[in-house]
Enzyme design. Sequence first.
Site, PDB file in Angstrom:
ATOM      1  N   CYS A   1      25.522  39.271  97.131  1.00  0.00           N
ATOM      2  CA  CYS A   1      26.602  39.589  96.202  1.00  0.00           C
ATOM      3  C   CYS A   1      27.945  39.166  96.777  1.00  0.00           C
ATOM      4  O   CYS A   1      28.899  38.938  96.052  1.00  0.00           O
ATOM      5  CB  CYS A   1      26.620  41.072  95.907  1.00  0.00           C
ATOM      6  SG  CYS A   1      25.142  41.578  95.063  1.00  0.00           S
TER       7      CYS A   1
ATOM      8  N   PHE B   1      16.397  42.670 103.155  1.00  0.00           N
ATOM      9  CA  PHE B   1      14.935  42.669 103.230  1.00  0.00           C
ATOM     10  C   PHE B   1      14.403  43.520 104.383  1.00  0.00           C
ATOM     11  O   PHE B   1      13.377  44.173 104.261  1.00  0.00           O
ATOM     12  CB  PHE B   1      14.406  41.238 103.356  1.00  0.00           C
ATOM     13  CG  PHE B   1      14.397  40.505 102.061  1.00  0.00           C
ATOM     14  CD1 PHE B   1      13.442  40.803 101.092  1.00  0.00           C
ATOM     15  CD2 PHE B   1      15.348  39.546 101.770  1.00  0.00           C
ATOM     16  CE1 PHE B   1      13.430  40.151  99.872  1.00  0.00           C
ATOM     17  CE2 PHE B   1      15.350  38.884 100.551  1.00  0.00           C
ATOM     18  CZ  PHE B   1      14.393  39.188  99.600  1.00  0.00           C
TER      19      PHE B   1
END
Length: 341
Positions: free
Chosen positions: A183, A127
């Site tokens: 991930c 982010f």
Amino acid sequence: MAARYARQVLFYGIGKEGQKTMMEKSVVLAGCGALGCTSANLLVRSGIKCLKIIDRDYIEESNLQRQSLFDEDDIKQNLPKAIAAQKKLQKTNSLIQVESFVADLNPTNIETLLQDAHLVVDGTDNFETRFLINDYCVKNKIPWIYGACIGSTGITMNIIPSKTPCFRCMLENVPPFGTAGTCDTEGIIAPIASLIASVQVAESLKILTNNYDAVSKGLLKIDLWRNEMKRIFAEDIKDKTNCITCSQHHYEFLTKNACSMTTTLCGRNAIQILPPVGSALDLVKLAARLEKVGKVSYNSFLLRLKTGKCELTVFPDGRSIISGTNDIAIAKGLYAKYIGM
Ligand SMILES: [Zn+2]
């Protein structure tokens, strides 16, 4: 040249004019992981003027499942992702300029790295960098295309400054995507990354050929395992916010102090340490010094030192990724001890 792009020129949305327009455009790819590999490959094959690839990382075995530009040889050669990608892509299309930057995109270098961009494509995994890209692109009126995926789910949205909601608007209204994991903790299947990157490149083609009417104006979320597809329209995002970035024009991420900044690389059991701006290291001299300490290997792009449970990867600009720990204090200690900048 005519033959190379013939099928794309035949397509009604592009044509000769569209192709000519695209060939004058420079695109920056921020991050060359699973999304970035597919985006870069498709963009280079489609024909643009220049693709600039920015990535801070090197290739690991666990990347090969989905990062389609890399292979086992690249790992043996200890290549950074940006360098390996550039080598492959330049062979794919020698007519265009492919540039690589092994760097952490941050407030100290974003002006330089993004200054010629007509479009920025998001291949990042965090982010912080996306907020930074959003601030720069909204301020300088450069379109950018957000993309992210985890598990079997992916999300993408075009940010066309002063025409669509921006990334900050979206986060005010939509629960942040992927905050529950990364991930590296939740896993990912390769097709979702290829799919989201393909959508990003389709949108890129529209933007680069000035087909703004065709550009998707909202957010798209796809889950390939649950067979779900959801759209959130721009009006539903924009009307609810008095966005600090695109309404109030307050670009706080551009002025953040990145000097000596440390970043925990999510879920990777690794920490990145940034040296002061303008630092430079002679990897050959450093290797000679560190050979007494542990196992050292190096090439012109990076140096690696294995010491205890940790491994330090150091780049010529002094930046380091220290794997084998999530403890910032340990990473900083190792950096001070062995690199000492
Ligand atoms: Zn906004």
